[in-house]
Write a protein that holds these residues in place. Sequence first.
Motif: not given
Length: 208
Positions: A64-83
């Motif tokens: 149900a997420r928009s493309a922008d919402q999905a992108r932002d969540i993916t990017e935010a999760d990547a920040v944590l995973d990298e750390f």
Amino acid sequence: MNLLHIDSSILGDHSVSRKVSAAAVVAIVAANPGVKVTYRDLDAAPAPHQSGALLAARLLDPGARSADQARDITEADAVLDEFLAADIVVIGAPMYNFGIPSTLKSWIDHLAIAGKTFSYSEAGVQGLAGGKRLILASSRGGFYGADSPMAAVQHQESYLRDFFRFIGIPDVEVVSAEGVNYGPDHKQKALDGAVAEAANLGRALQAA
């Protein structure tokens, strides 16, 4: 060994903190040829700003997420995973208006996740992100050290030390270049000293 390199200055090639953080990374890689480096330039590609909209999007079914919402969540999760995956973190952090760049604050907001980097208990807060080496490449236009009259308004290194201590990294290794706006001669001297110190610190970080 995984190394996460973060830069946050808006000054590009003119940045002091970028030169200092790069010196540390180059030295670490030279001493540990197998190290895997992940680089984030928070000025060129800022992490999503933490917001009510982003938090609300996380409550939605992924479909149900928009493309922008999905992108932002993916990017935010990547920040944590990298750390979380990093054994060594090198952060280039200039001081802006007595604090850190807003892009660096946004990046930090994605690290402060209960159950991932810290937890609450009856005994108090427990940091969960221990075991990492963290090097802070700091730069400041003026003089804000502990013996300076301006020390009380320095909320750059102090904030970063406190945050990383909160999540379980009590020993932040800081390399500082101060007074870089006090003329070209002093800037070069401060830069040269910080780059040499960062390189020495980096060479000392050997893989286990």
